[in-house]
Design a protein around this motif. Structure first.
Motif, PDB file in Angstrom:
ATOM      1  N   ALA A  97      12.612 -11.583   0.461  1.00  0.00           N
ATOM      2  CA  ALA A  97      12.009 -10.987   1.665  1.00  0.00           C
ATOM      3  C   ALA A  97      10.821 -11.838   2.107  1.00  0.00           C
ATOM      4  N   TYR A  98       9.982 -12.254   1.180  1.00  0.00           N
ATOM      5  CA  TYR A  98       8.831 -13.112   1.521  1.00  0.00           C
ATOM      6  C   TYR A  98       9.294 -14.450   2.095  1.00  0.00           C
ATOM      7  N   LYS A  99      10.372 -14.981   1.541  1.00  0.00           N
ATOM      8  CA  LYS A  99      10.887 -16.268   2.048  1.00  0.00           C
ATOM      9  C   LYS A  99      11.298 -16.104   3.504  1.00  0.00           C
TER      10      LYS A  99
ATOM     11  N   PRO B  37       7.160  -0.646   3.482  1.00  0.00           N
ATOM     12  CA  PRO B  37       5.752  -0.748   3.054  1.00  0.00           C
ATOM     13  C   PRO B  37       5.366  -2.171   2.636  1.00  0.00           C
ATOM     14  N   ALA B  38       6.295  -2.882   1.986  1.00  0.00           N
ATOM     15  CA  ALA B  38       5.988  -4.264   1.569  1.00  0.00           C
ATOM     16  C   ALA B  38       5.884  -5.182   2.788  1.00  0.00           C
ATOM     17  N   LYS B  39       6.718  -4.925   3.801  1.00  0.00           N
ATOM     18  CA  LYS B  39       6.666  -5.748   5.021  1.00  0.00           C
ATOM     19  C   LYS B  39       5.361  -5.483   5.793  1.00  0.00           C
ATOM     20  N   ARG B  40       4.992  -4.231   5.851  1.00  0.00           N
ATOM     21  CA  ARG B  40       3.732  -3.853   6.513  1.00  0.00           C
ATOM     22  C   ARG B  40       2.562  -4.556   5.821  1.00  0.00           C
ATOM     23  N   TYR B  41       2.585  -4.545   4.496  1.00  0.00           N
ATOM     24  CA  TYR B  41       1.513  -5.166   3.710  1.00  0.00           C
ATOM     25  C   TYR B  41       1.488  -6.685   3.954  1.00  0.00           C
ATOM     26  N   TYR B  42       2.674  -7.293   3.952  1.00  0.00           N
ATOM     27  CA  TYR B  42       2.768  -8.737   4.237  1.00  0.00           C
ATOM     28  C   TYR B  42       2.163  -9.013   5.615  1.00  0.00           C
TER      29      TYR B  42
ATOM     30  N   HIS C 276       0.879  -1.168   0.000  1.00  0.00           N
ATOM     31  CA  HIS C 276       0.000   0.000   0.000  1.00  0.00           C
ATOM     32  C   HIS C 276       0.920   1.222   0.000  1.00  0.00           C
ATOM     33  N   TYR C 277       1.276   1.650  -1.204  1.00  0.00           N
ATOM     34  CA  TYR C 277       2.282   2.697  -1.337  1.00  0.00           C
ATOM     35  C   TYR C 277       2.019   3.441  -2.642  1.00  0.00           C
ATOM     36  N   ALA C 278       1.443   4.625  -2.486  1.00  0.00           N
ATOM     37  CA  ALA C 278       1.192   5.433  -3.678  1.00  0.00           C
ATOM     38  C   ALA C 278       2.462   6.212  -4.015  1.00  0.00           C
ATOM     39  N   THR C 279       2.934   6.062  -5.223  1.00  0.00           N
ATOM     40  CA  THR C 279       4.140   6.781  -5.650  1.00  0.00           C
ATOM     41  C   THR C 279       4.008   7.118  -7.133  1.00  0.00           C
ATOM     42  N   SER C 280       4.697   8.186  -7.514  1.00  0.00           N
ATOM     43  CA  SER C 280       4.645   8.559  -8.936  1.00  0.00           C
ATOM     44  C   SER C 280       5.572   7.673  -9.757  1.00  0.00           C
TER      45      SER C 280
END
Ligand code: FEO
Length: 392
Positions: free
Chosen positions: A232-234, A184-189, A168-172
């Motif tokens: 990271a997911y592993k 942000p990816a860890k938070r989402y996981y 959940h990361y809005a970026t241009s």
């Protein structure tokens, strides 16, 4: 906005910069985006997923601006932030087939009233050809609903992963640096995938056989280095834990807080890392993220009426449903005249299968014996951390 990521591959990135809550539950400090993709082959064209209906106008305008006709609309996940605009999209493209699996079909019929005649049902591993581009469907169930699947574009080595690997990361930016997207990816996981850790491991093994050059999720930026997010997911989904105690706590008149502060000092003195979260102030996403790899969780709560403070109840319930891989847990608390503090919190964390260490409860303000018990709990945690080789 539409961005071309490769020849014939368009990224419809609908940014929701100021959305601050998802599912009326999950805090979104960085907003989010809903990503759809159009793949134009030499013979046929496919759209992968749509967008959240809150962005109806923007999505439909973007889609129309491509000036293409669609042969296939692929629905990888029935949750409405990706499927919500399917009815409108199918109306715009009456000849298009809605490509999905049997489970997703049943959700889409129930949730969006899509008629049976529009579907083309695919099986795990099935391929469809767009001419010079081939799409292969890889079923990745429970990432994070039972029907979820990914789509692999063979010739371009792109994995369209829907929620899996999202953020959940809005970026241009289309692509971002790894250190920008890691948290942000860890938070989402933590918030979305952690409860399904064991099936995530199986899904990772499944996609590892593919030669992937790019991962294109349905939230947040695209990964030009897929190894980074797969590794990271592993790590997050593995059994590995860190030498850390997460302490979600709440205190009304200071007794519990006094105990927590003493306990923190003792743990630190023994070389154990500590992450306390005052539940009356904390962002629950931060707490969830901290739970991803912690070895130990200690809840701190005073008694309110006949049970734990409601904020501690909420935290224990979250721990119960998020199913972190922690190995040890306990409770620290205070009370005036009795009640079911420890029992209630333990029941709410019933999915926790590790060792529950002796809790410490003080009657009123903590006294000498309570501090001795806190010291013992800190020592027991340090010992356990040493036994599993995370504390030297
Ligand atoms: Fe992004 Fe599960 O929807």
């Amino acid at each position: 906005m539409i961005q071309k990521i490769k020849s014939g591959i368009y990224y419809i990135n609908i940014r929701d910069w100021d959305r601050r809550l998802f599912d009326e539950l999950i805090p979104l400090p960085n907003g989010t985006s809903y990503n759809a993709y159009v793949i134009k082959g030499s013979e046929k064209t496919a759209l992968i997923d749509t967008s959240d209906p809150v962005k109806r106008e923007e999505f439909i305008e973007n889609l129309k601006s491509l000036n293409l006709s669609l042969d296939f609309v692929i629905s990888q996940h029935a949750e409405q932030d990706h499927s919500g605009l399917l009815p409108e999209t199918l109306k715009l493209f009456p000849e298009a087939k809605l490509v999905t699996n049997k489970k997703c079909q049943s959700f889409l019929k129930e949730l969006l009233l899509i008629p049976e005649t529009r579907f083309w049902i695919i099986e795990d591993g099935q391929e469809i050809s767009l001419g010079n581009k081939t799409l292969k469907f890889i079923f990745t169930p429970w990432a994070h609903w039972p029907e979820t699947f990914c789509t692999y574009l063979r010739e371009d080595k792109i994995l369209f992963s829907c929620d899996l690997f999202g953020s959940h990361y809005a970026t241009s930016k289309v692509f971002v640096e790894e250190n920008e997207i890691y948290l942000p990816a860890k938070r989402y996981y933590a918030e979305i995938m952690m409860p399904f850790r064991k099936t995530i491991i199986k899904n990772l093994a499944k996609i590892e056989s593919l030669d992937i050059g790019i991962i294109a999720p349905s939230h947040g930026p695209i990964y030009a280095n897929p190894k980074f997010i797969v590794n990271a997911y592993k790590n997050w989904s593995s059994e590995d834990v860190t030498n850390k105690v997460v302490i979600p706590y709440v205190s009304m008149h200071g007794s519990t807080e006094k105990m927590i502060n003493f306990f923190i000092e003792r743990l630190m003195g023994k070389g154990v890392d500590v992450e306390p979260f005052n539940l009356s102030k904390t962002d629950l996403g931060e707490l969830a993220m901290s739970l991803v790899d912690t070895a130990t969780i200690v809840l701190g709560a005073p008694m309110v009426l006949a049970g734990p403070h409601p904020l501690a109840v909420y935290a224990a319930y979250l721990v119960g449903i998020l199913k972190p891989k922690a190995k040890f847990a306990s409770v620290i608390g205070s009370y005036g005249w009795g009640g079911r503090l420890v029992e209630t919190l333990k029941e709410l964390m019933s999915s926790f299968k590790g060792e529950f260490l002796e809790p410490v409860l003080a009657k009123g303000y903590p006294k000498k014996g309570d501090y001795t018990n806190l010291e013992k709990l800190a020592e027991a945690i340090a010992l356990r951390h040493r036994e599993i080789n995370i504390l030297k």
